[in-house]
Design a protein around this motif. Structure first.
Motif, PDB file in Angstrom:
ATOM      1  N   LEU A 116      43.732  48.733  41.177  1.00 40.45           N
ATOM      2  CA  LEU A 116      43.430  47.338  40.849  1.00 40.45           C
ATOM      3  C   LEU A 116      43.194  46.520  42.122  1.00 40.45           C
ATOM      4  CD1 LEU A 116      43.231  45.713  38.192  1.00 40.45           C
ATOM      5  CD2 LEU A 116      45.564  44.932  38.622  1.00 40.45           C
ATOM      6  N   MET A 117      43.973  46.797  43.167  1.00 40.59           N
ATOM      7  CA  MET A 117      43.806  46.082  44.433  1.00 40.59           C
ATOM      8  C   MET A 117      42.482  46.457  45.098  1.00 40.59           C
ATOM      9  SD  MET A 117      47.767  46.353  45.780  1.00 40.59           S
ATOM     10  CE  MET A 117      47.699  45.161  47.105  1.00 40.59           C
ATOM     11  N   GLN A 118      42.088  47.714  44.968  1.00 41.78           N
ATOM     12  CA  GLN A 118      40.781  48.131  45.486  1.00 41.78           C
ATOM     13  C   GLN A 118      39.657  47.395  44.763  1.00 41.78           C
ATOM     14  OE1 GLN A 118      41.481  52.431  44.894  1.00 41.78           O
ATOM     15  NE2 GLN A 118      40.896  52.694  47.033  1.00 41.78           N
ATOM     16  N   LYS A 119      39.848  47.195  43.486  1.00 39.48           N
ATOM     17  CA  LYS A 119      38.851  46.471  42.705  1.00 39.48           C
ATOM     18  C   LYS A 119      38.747  45.024  43.184  1.00 39.48           C
ATOM     19  CE  LYS A 119      37.385  46.047  37.875  1.00 39.48           C
ATOM     20  NZ  LYS A 119      37.754  46.345  36.467  1.00 39.48           N
ATOM     21  N   ALA A 120      39.893  44.437  43.535  1.00 36.70           N
ATOM     22  CA  ALA A 120      39.887  43.063  44.050  1.00 36.70           C
ATOM     23  C   ALA A 120      39.198  42.989  45.403  1.00 36.70           C
ATOM     24  CB  ALA A 120      41.321  42.546  44.157  1.00 36.70           C
ATOM     25  N   SER A 121      39.468  43.964  46.266  1.00 34.73           N
ATOM     26  CA  SER A 121      38.867  43.955  47.602  1.00 34.73           C
ATOM     27  C   SER A 121      37.362  44.154  47.538  1.00 34.73           C
ATOM     28  CB  SER A 121      39.508  45.034  48.481  1.00 34.73           C
ATOM     29  OG  SER A 121      39.143  46.324  48.028  1.00 34.73           O
ATOM     30  N   ALA A 122      36.888  44.816  46.485  1.00 38.54           N
ATOM     31  CA  ALA A 122      35.449  45.071  46.348  1.00 38.54           C
ATOM     32  C   ALA A 122      34.667  43.804  46.035  1.00 38.54           C
ATOM     33  CB  ALA A 122      35.204  46.115  45.262  1.00 38.54           C
ATOM     34  N   THR A 123      35.374  42.720  45.689  1.00 37.39           N
ATOM     35  CA  THR A 123      34.688  41.461  45.390  1.00 37.39           C
ATOM     36  C   THR A 123      34.292  40.701  46.651  1.00 37.39           C
ATOM     37  OG1 THR A 123      36.756  40.189  45.271  1.00 37.39           O
ATOM     38  CG2 THR A 123      36.000  41.258  43.251  1.00 37.39           C
ATOM     39  N   VAL A 124      34.771  41.160  47.809  1.00 35.34           N
ATOM     40  CA  VAL A 124      34.483  40.476  49.070  1.00 35.34           C
ATOM     41  C   VAL A 124      33.074  40.844  49.542  1.00 35.34           C
ATOM     42  CG1 VAL A 124      35.153  40.319  51.511  1.00 35.34           C
ATOM     43  CG2 VAL A 124      36.899  40.342  49.729  1.00 35.34           C
ATOM     44  N   VAL A 149      55.210  47.884  37.597  1.00 38.61           N
ATOM     45  CA  VAL A 149      55.452  49.317  37.753  1.00 38.61           C
ATOM     46  C   VAL A 149      56.605  49.747  36.844  1.00 38.61           C
ATOM     47  CG1 VAL A 149      56.146  51.146  39.344  1.00 38.61           C
ATOM     48  CG2 VAL A 149      54.563  49.359  40.104  1.00 38.61           C
ATOM     49  N   GLY A 150      56.341  50.772  36.012  1.00 38.86           N
ATOM     50  CA  GLY A 150      57.355  51.259  35.086  1.00 38.86           C
ATOM     51  C   GLY A 150      57.192  50.738  33.685  1.00 38.86           C
ATOM     52  N   THR A 151      56.333  49.727  33.498  1.00 44.18           N
ATOM     53  CA  THR A 151      56.062  49.223  32.155  1.00 44.18           C
ATOM     54  C   THR A 151      54.923  50.034  31.526  1.00 44.18           C
ATOM     55  OG1 THR A 151      54.455  47.582  32.937  1.00 44.18           O
ATOM     56  CG2 THR A 151      56.774  46.908  32.855  1.00 44.18           C
ATOM     57  N   TYR A 152      54.720  49.838  30.213  1.00 44.16           N
ATOM     58  CA  TYR A 152      53.660  50.550  29.483  1.00 44.16           C
ATOM     59  C   TYR A 152      52.697  49.535  28.878  1.00 44.16           C
ATOM     60  CZ  TYR A 152      55.856  55.147  29.763  1.00 44.16           C
ATOM     61  OH  TYR A 152      56.364  56.343  30.219  1.00 44.16           O
ATOM     62  N   GLY A 153      51.413  49.904  28.841  1.00 37.78           N
ATOM     63  CA  GLY A 153      50.429  49.020  28.234  1.00 37.78           C
ATOM     64  C   GLY A 153      49.045  49.629  28.237  1.00 37.78           C
ATOM     65  N   ASN A 154      48.118  48.938  27.545  1.00 39.50           N
ATOM     66  CA  ASN A 154      46.722  49.368  27.489  1.00 39.50           C
ATOM     67  C   ASN A 154      45.841  48.591  28.463  1.00 39.50           C
ATOM     68  OD1 ASN A 154      47.754  49.696  24.371  1.00 39.50           O
ATOM     69  ND2 ASN A 154      46.344  51.337  24.995  1.00 39.50           N
ATOM     70  N   ARG A 155      46.324  47.419  28.887  1.00 36.62           N
ATOM     71  CA  ARG A 155      45.492  46.592  29.760  1.00 36.62           C
ATOM     72  C   ARG A 155      46.357  45.955  30.840  1.00 36.62           C
ATOM     73  NH1 ARG A 155      43.880  41.202  30.016  1.00 36.62           N
ATOM     74  NH2 ARG A 155      41.762  40.869  30.877  1.00 36.62           N
ATOM     75  N   LEU A 156      45.926  46.157  32.068  1.00 33.42           N
ATOM     76  CA  LEU A 156      46.611  45.577  33.221  1.00 33.42           C
ATOM     77  C   LEU A 156      45.675  44.581  33.888  1.00 33.42           C
ATOM     78  CD1 LEU A 156      48.926  45.523  35.380  1.00 33.42           C
ATOM     79  CD2 LEU A 156      47.717  47.383  36.537  1.00 33.42           C
ATOM     80  N   ALA A 157      46.152  43.361  34.073  1.00 34.41           N
ATOM     81  CA  ALA A 157      45.349  42.331  34.733  1.00 34.41           C
ATOM     82  C   ALA A 157      46.166  41.710  35.857  1.00 34.41           C
ATOM     83  CB  ALA A 157      44.913  41.266  33.734  1.00 34.41           C
ATOM     84  N   ALA A 158      45.456  41.140  36.832  1.00 38.30           N
ATOM     85  CA  ALA A 158      46.155  40.531  37.966  1.00 38.30           C
ATOM     86  C   ALA A 158      45.302  39.456  38.599  1.00 38.30           C
ATOM     87  CB  ALA A 158      46.513  41.584  39.009  1.00 38.30           C
ATOM     88  N   ARG A 159      45.990  38.483  39.174  1.00 38.17           N
ATOM     89  CA  ARG A 159      45.340  37.511  40.055  1.00 38.17           C
ATOM     90  C   ARG A 159      45.773  37.861  41.473  1.00 38.17           C
ATOM     91  NH1 ARG A 159      44.950  31.324  38.596  1.00 38.17           N
ATOM     92  NH2 ARG A 159      43.273  32.305  37.398  1.00 38.17           N
ATOM     93  N   MET A 160      44.805  37.965  42.370  1.00 37.63           N
ATOM     94  CA  MET A 160      45.098  38.397  43.734  1.00 37.63           C
ATOM     95  C   MET A 160      44.396  37.502  44.747  1.00 37.63           C
ATOM     96  SD  MET A 160      45.129  42.543  43.536  1.00 37.63           S
ATOM     97  CE  MET A 160      46.138  43.385  42.315  1.00 37.63           C
ATOM     98  N   THR A 161      45.050  37.342  45.896  1.00 40.61           N
ATOM     99  CA  THR A 161      44.459  36.616  47.016  1.00 40.61           C
ATOM    100  C   THR A 161      43.908  37.645  47.998  1.00 40.61           C
ATOM    101  OG1 THR A 161      46.064  34.826  46.762  1.00 40.61           O
ATOM    102  CG2 THR A 161      44.866  34.945  48.845  1.00 40.61           C
ATOM    103  N   VAL A 162      42.600  37.609  48.199  1.00 38.15           N
ATOM    104  CA  VAL A 162      41.953  38.559  49.102  1.00 38.15           C
ATOM    105  C   VAL A 162      41.601  37.823  50.391  1.00 38.15           C
ATOM    106  CG1 VAL A 162      40.093  40.222  49.405  1.00 38.15           C
ATOM    107  CG2 VAL A 162      40.994  39.769  47.114  1.00 38.15           C
ATOM    108  N   ILE A 163      42.117  38.313  51.514  1.00 37.70           N
ATOM    109  CA  ILE A 163      41.893  37.679  52.815  1.00 37.70           C
ATOM    110  C   ILE A 163      40.949  38.559  53.623  1.00 37.70           C
ATOM    111  CG2 ILE A 163      43.009  36.848  54.929  1.00 37.70           C
ATOM    112  CD1 ILE A 163      45.597  36.630  53.140  1.00 37.70           C
ATOM    113  N   SER A 164      39.928  37.942  54.193  1.00 39.06           N
ATOM    114  CA  SER A 164      38.930  38.699  54.951  1.00 39.06           C
ATOM    115  C   SER A 164      38.605  37.985  56.250  1.00 39.06           C
ATOM    116  CB  SER A 164      37.650  38.871  54.113  1.00 39.06           C
ATOM    117  OG  SER A 164      37.076  37.604  53.823  1.00 39.06           O
TER     118      SER A 164
END
Length: 470
Positions: A116-124, A149-164
């Protein structure tokens, strides 16, 4: 002796617009960093707005390293590598929302978070280098999770701050630190976030606060909410702008800097008061009118970052924490408190840092000490080594010393006691040997993915600790 064998020496360099600063720290087994040496050297017009413009900076860097190596608790070690600070006006952040849809109800693991973090970094923008990705908030099946981490689900979403940053910053650091000075760059460290990790309290980060690093040519701002960095920016203005304003009163830059440092006051002067003229003939009322006007402009730009970050001052009950050499300007913190209507305090190293040398002032070296503290979390890297000839010489001295002490009949009653150790006359020759160039592998720092994974582990651990406290 056994404890000393586990101590690790780490080195940090911070190359700013007005100076180079270096530091050596010793990390013990408990993770506490003992700062044993700091040195700095002034730079003039070789670094602009945090980016190196002239590779002659390497000469100053080598002089700083040599002085660090001469400290009693560092010698006879020599510096082979270092953690290097990243800063400058090209550093900026953007907030992105990303998500992953999983084929079935799946356990959320660290590799999934990394994806998921790689996906966020790809937006730069691909023309920029990703410095860091900071998770702000996670949801699993639309339910907020502090630690997914350790939870179960079908969809994981996140808001992330990407610094470049602009790739030129790292490229010039590699040329100066690696190619010309000959030091391995073990890793690059985002200076502003490293400072925040060291000087902000957990409560300040959770409640909401702002970190302001008031430097010479730039002012860095980071805003925190719910324990995470939600915004970072670097303004192309700093305390040198005040100095340059004073040069219009027919002072050299060096003299204007001295006047600002000794007598400058950022608080507004009452125009009805009699002019303050010193014995040196300087009209300090006029001086401080210039100081106040420029400082007021800088503070207005600092406060404007709240709007860009999408927050207002009522969302920052943790207040403002100030670091940086520019913050030594008299009245700066008071004026910032007046203009922001927030509480303001000076940042200082926390309990994870020990400064055993009384000549080192922690508040004056927050930048480079924070890099040491960040580096201390990397348990495998060593920044110094003892030259083979120094180890052999030490072993030979010990053998000779013991032979002289314990040999029978060789020491008369009137002779001086044998001194075990190195003679001062030998230092120059040994120093010359140590500084001889040698073949060593060049390293350019960890990949951003390695750093993301380490950062993620730290964040997850902090969140688990917070949940346990609650």
């Amino acid at each position: 002796m056994g404890e000393k064998e586990h101590d690790r020496y780490i080195v940090a360099f911070e190359i700013g617009s007005s100076k180079i600063r270096g530091a050596v720290g010793i990390v013990d087994r408990s993770g506490v960093v003992d700062v044993v040496a700091t040195e700095e050297e002034r730079l003039i017009d070789k670094v602009r707005y945090g980016c190196i413009e002239n590779t002659e900076v390497s000469d100053a860097l080598q002089r700083v390293a040599e002085r660090l190596e001469a400290y009693p608790r560092v010698a006879p070690r020599i510096i082979t590598g270092a953690y290097v600070a990243l800063g400058g006006r090209s550093l900026l952040s953007r907030t992105v929302d990303v998500d992953l849809t999983l084929p079935t109800e799946t356990e959320i693991t660290r590799p999934i978070i990394t994806e998921l973090m790689q996906k966020a970094s790809a937006t730069v923008d691909p023309t920029r280098d990703v410095v860091e990705v900071v998770p702000v908030r996670f949801t699993v099946d639309d339910k907020t999770q502090a630690n997914p981490v350790g939870t179960y689900g079908n969809r994981l979403a996140a808001r992330m701050t990407v610094i470049s940053c602009d790739p030129k910053i790292k490229r010039m650091l590699r040329r100066v630190v690696g190619e010309r000075a000959g030091f391995n760059i073990i890793d690059y460290v985002n200076r502003t976030l490293a400072e925040a990790d060291m000087v902000l309290t957990d409560d300040e980060r959770r409640l909401g606060c702002m970190l302001v690093d008031f430097g010479a040519e730039t002012t860095s701002v980071a805003i925190f909410k719910n324990g995470a960095a939600i915004y970072q920016a670097t303004l192309p203005m700093g305390s040198r702008n005040i100095t340059l304003d004073l040069t219009t009163l027919n002072y050299t830059e060096e003299r204007a800097e001295e006047i600002k440092r000794v007598s400058g006051n950022a608080l507004s002067q009452d125009s009805t008061r009699r002019k303050m003229q010193g014995a040196d003939g300087i009209d300090y009322t006029e001086i401080n009118n210039y100081v106040h006007a420029r400082t007021d402009e800088i503070i207005a730009n600092i406060m404007a970052q709240l709007e860009y970050a999408g927050v207002n001052d009522s969302e920052l009950p943790g207040g403002i924490v100030v670091v940086g050499g520019g913050a030594r300007l008299r009245g700066f913190n008071d004026l910032l408190a007046q203009e922001s209507n927030l509480k303001v305090r000076q940042g200082a190293p926390n309990a994870s840092v020990r400064i055993s040398d009384g000549s080192i002032h922690g508040t004056d070296a927050v930048d480079v000490i924070s890099i040491l503290l960040d580096a201390s979390r990397d348990p495998y890297e060593e920044c110094t080594e003892i030259p083979a000839e120094a180890e052999e010489e030490k072993a030979e001295e010990e053998r000779n010393g013991y032979e002289k002490i314990y040999s029978s009949g060789n020491t008369s009653k009137g002779e001086d006691t044998v001194r075990i150790g190195r003679l001062y006359e030998d230092e120059d020759e040994e120093k010359e040997k140590k500084r001889q160039p040698k073949e060593k592998p060049m390293k350019t720092g960890k990949s951003w993915l390695d750093r993301l994974q380490e950062r993620l582990s730290m964040i997850m651990k902090e969140q688990e600790d917070l949940e346990n406290e609650e």
